[in-house]
Design a protein around this motif. Sequence first.
Motif: not given
Length: 386
Positions: A65-90
């Motif tokens: 029932t996540h917006p993207t329909g799977s357990l991986k929505h939690r993981l993707a959100r965490s990975l994007f925050l991790y990458g942004l806050c580490n300065g990796w995503i530009r």
Amino acid sequence: MSTDQQTRTGETLDVDRTDPAYRAWLKEAVRRVQADANRSADTHLLRFPLPERWGVDLYLKDESTHPTGSLKHRLARSLFLYGLCNGWIRPDRPVIEASSGSTAVSEAYFAKLIGVPFVAVMPRTTSAEKIRLIEFHGARCHFVDDPRGVYEAAAALAAETGGHYMDQFTYAERATDWRGNNNIAESIFRQLRLERFPEPAWIVATAGTGGTSATLARYVRYQQYDTRVCVADPENSCFFEGWTTGDPHVTCDCGSRIEGIGRPRMEPSFVPGAVDRMMKVPDAAAVAAVRALERAIGRKAGGSTGTGLWSALKIVSEMVAEGRTGSVVTLLCDPGDRYLDKYYSDTWLAAQGLDIGPYAATIESLLRTGVWPGRPTGRPGAGPGV
């Protein structure tokens, strides 16, 4: 330009971290990702119907029932925050991920949310519906013939484009706050609070990166619960063998037929020491389990759900046979409509040489009698009628 010119993968860092324009972009990107979490209600905890007299309750945490329909929505959100806050995503630079489908769907969603390009590197056998969902979010799919080659292909694309290789298989267990902060483990225990067995005897997970099982097991130990964590592993995956032998270098020769779980190598995010038990589940058993789930609650689910459900039902049968009461929780990882051409197709089953008949009979027998076929019923008086 910042004096730190290199990212973890050796890409040139072509952004000044002190530039006000970059900091404004970063703040807005983080806000958008956090706002997604704030908009999202918690996922449901569904009951799988079992006779109450057994004294065992079975639940499925419905991550579909996540917006993207799977357990991986939690993981993707965490990975994007991790990458942004580490300065990796530009800004304007692509994010690249190696994925068998569902993580790529969710990451494509977050990439679109913050306005960066996304490329999913995945096996050519990935389901057509997952490919459609990735492209729906404006992302591009890059296919490889050998599932074992997704890592190298993703890293090479990142180097060629100056993008960021997200590398879920390394960072899944690091990006999630396993101590709490509304992670999946905290959510399960909160939702069980008013049930007759609020502290589950077992939580059953499946492993793709290993990040979910690590979060569950760490949280249980951190909160000092007696709950045990079991990981169910499909065919063509080496997690079970690596866990039983203690060999972190074990590999297997082909990819998993159960999309989203099972890996050809022991992934860095899999934490063997946190896992209490593992089961090897035949792929035909996983398919039989998702079809039994549809008959029981009217919901289709993917093969990863079936792998976990088969193991959860086996644990239920052991508890009934031994006269133990309690609850068992497993995960409904994603919806079955992504796999209508696979796990719900008899043509696909025949092509794969999978016979689900004996496994379907095992589940039917268990749900009718409370006894796992071929298993002793335990001490006298411990059967399902007590």
